[in-house]
Design a protein around this motif. Structure first.
Motif, PDB file in Angstrom:
ATOM      1  N   THR A 137      -5.974  -2.687   4.162  1.00 11.34           N
ATOM      2  CA  THR A 137      -6.327  -1.719   3.117  1.00 11.34           C
ATOM      3  C   THR A 137      -7.591  -2.230   2.420  1.00 11.34           C
ATOM      4  O   THR A 137      -8.115  -3.291   2.760  1.00 11.34           O
ATOM      5  CB  THR A 137      -5.188  -1.599   2.089  1.00 11.34           C
ATOM      6  N   ASP A 138      -8.032  -1.515   1.413  1.00 10.76           N
ATOM      7  CA  ASP A 138      -9.226  -1.943   0.676  1.00 10.76           C
ATOM      8  C   ASP A 138      -8.879  -2.866  -0.491  1.00 10.76           C
ATOM      9  O   ASP A 138      -9.730  -3.194  -1.298  1.00 10.76           O
ATOM     10  CB  ASP A 138     -10.015  -0.731   0.189  1.00 10.76           C
ATOM     11  N   PHE A 139      -7.647  -3.316  -0.569  1.00 12.97           N
ATOM     12  CA  PHE A 139      -7.224  -4.169  -1.677  1.00 12.97           C
ATOM     13  C   PHE A 139      -7.937  -5.516  -1.604  1.00 12.97           C
ATOM     14  O   PHE A 139      -8.119  -6.085  -0.535  1.00 12.97           O
ATOM     15  CB  PHE A 139      -5.710  -4.378  -1.629  1.00 12.97           C
ATOM     16  N   SER A 175       0.842  -1.201   0.000  1.00 14.40           N
ATOM     17  CA  SER A 175       0.000   0.000   0.000  1.00 14.40           C
ATOM     18  C   SER A 175       0.877   1.251   0.000  1.00 14.40           C
ATOM     19  O   SER A 175       1.833   1.364   0.766  1.00 14.40           O
ATOM     20  CB  SER A 175      -0.943   0.004   1.208  1.00 14.40           C
ATOM     21  N   SER A 215      -5.844  -0.313  -5.476  1.00 15.34           N
ATOM     22  CA  SER A 215      -6.984  -0.110  -4.585  1.00 15.34           C
ATOM     23  C   SER A 215      -8.151  -0.980  -5.018  1.00 15.34           C
ATOM     24  O   SER A 215      -8.480  -1.037  -6.207  1.00 15.34           O
ATOM     25  CB  SER A 215      -7.393   1.369  -4.618  1.00 15.34           C
TER      26      SER A 215
END
Length: 196
Positions: A153-155, A57, A104
């Protein structure tokens, strides 16, 4: 010495391995220990894990340009797919290793919707299978490992909905094989329900 003994105990007791693993690390992690990516990929390969992904990230992928040569070293032991900026590089042979820098999940989902609109897809025909066919990362990790205790994270927000999560209490720079094996032992002890 004690860590090697502990590693042997953990290895002896491992019977169920995840087929797909995703490590989530930060920009600072990568800058602090760029060689650990190669080490972790090697551990996965040696244990017989099917594939591994590393998400790094960062708000500015250019800040990790200096790490690219170390990341590319992975292609000497595996088939590396590197997603950096708008480029995708593929090289090497063997176990699949994917490295995604600064990607993302929200952007990926928005991109799916845009491409479906561009392709004239009827909104009434949109289902899970169709949306998945538009994803950039067709990778559903069995286990997501986050180092350093920071938030995720939004991954892979779509792909990891049924993944098992493991938060390591050590930073990426201090990651040892014994820490990785602890995550695998924890995975083995879980009863996966896949949302049921």
């Amino acid at each position: 010495m004690i860590y090697r003994f502990y590693e042997k105990i953990l290895l002896r007791d491992l019977r169920t391995l995840p087929e797909h693993i995703c490590f989530m690390i930060t920009e600072q992690d990568m800058l602090d220990a760029p060689g650990n990516l190669y080490l972790a990929a090697g551990w996965c390969r040696d244990l017989g894990v099917g594939s591994v992904m590393f998400h790094i990230s960062t708000a500015d992928p250019a800040r990790l340009e200096q790490c690219l040569p170390r990341i590319r070293e992975v292609s000497s032991i595996a088939r590396l797919t590197l997603h950096y900026r708008d480029e995708t590089e593929v090289g090497g042979e063997g176990m699949n290793v994917t490295v995604a820098i600064g990607k993302s999940g929200r952007e990926e989902i928005a991109g799916c919707v845009r491409r479906m609109a561009e392709d004239g897809v009827d909104p009434a025909s949109v289902d899970e299978d169709l949306l998945e066919s538009y994803l950039t990362f067709k990778y559903e990790p069995d286990l997501v490992i986050k180092t350093g205790g920071d938030h995720l994270t939004d991954f892979l927000i779509w792909q990891s909905v049924y993944s098992e999560l493991f938060f390591l209490d050590v930073n990426w720079a201090l990651l040892r094989k014994v820490d990785f094996l602890r995550a695998l032992r924890d995975f083995q002890s879980r009863a996966r329900r896949f949302g049921k």
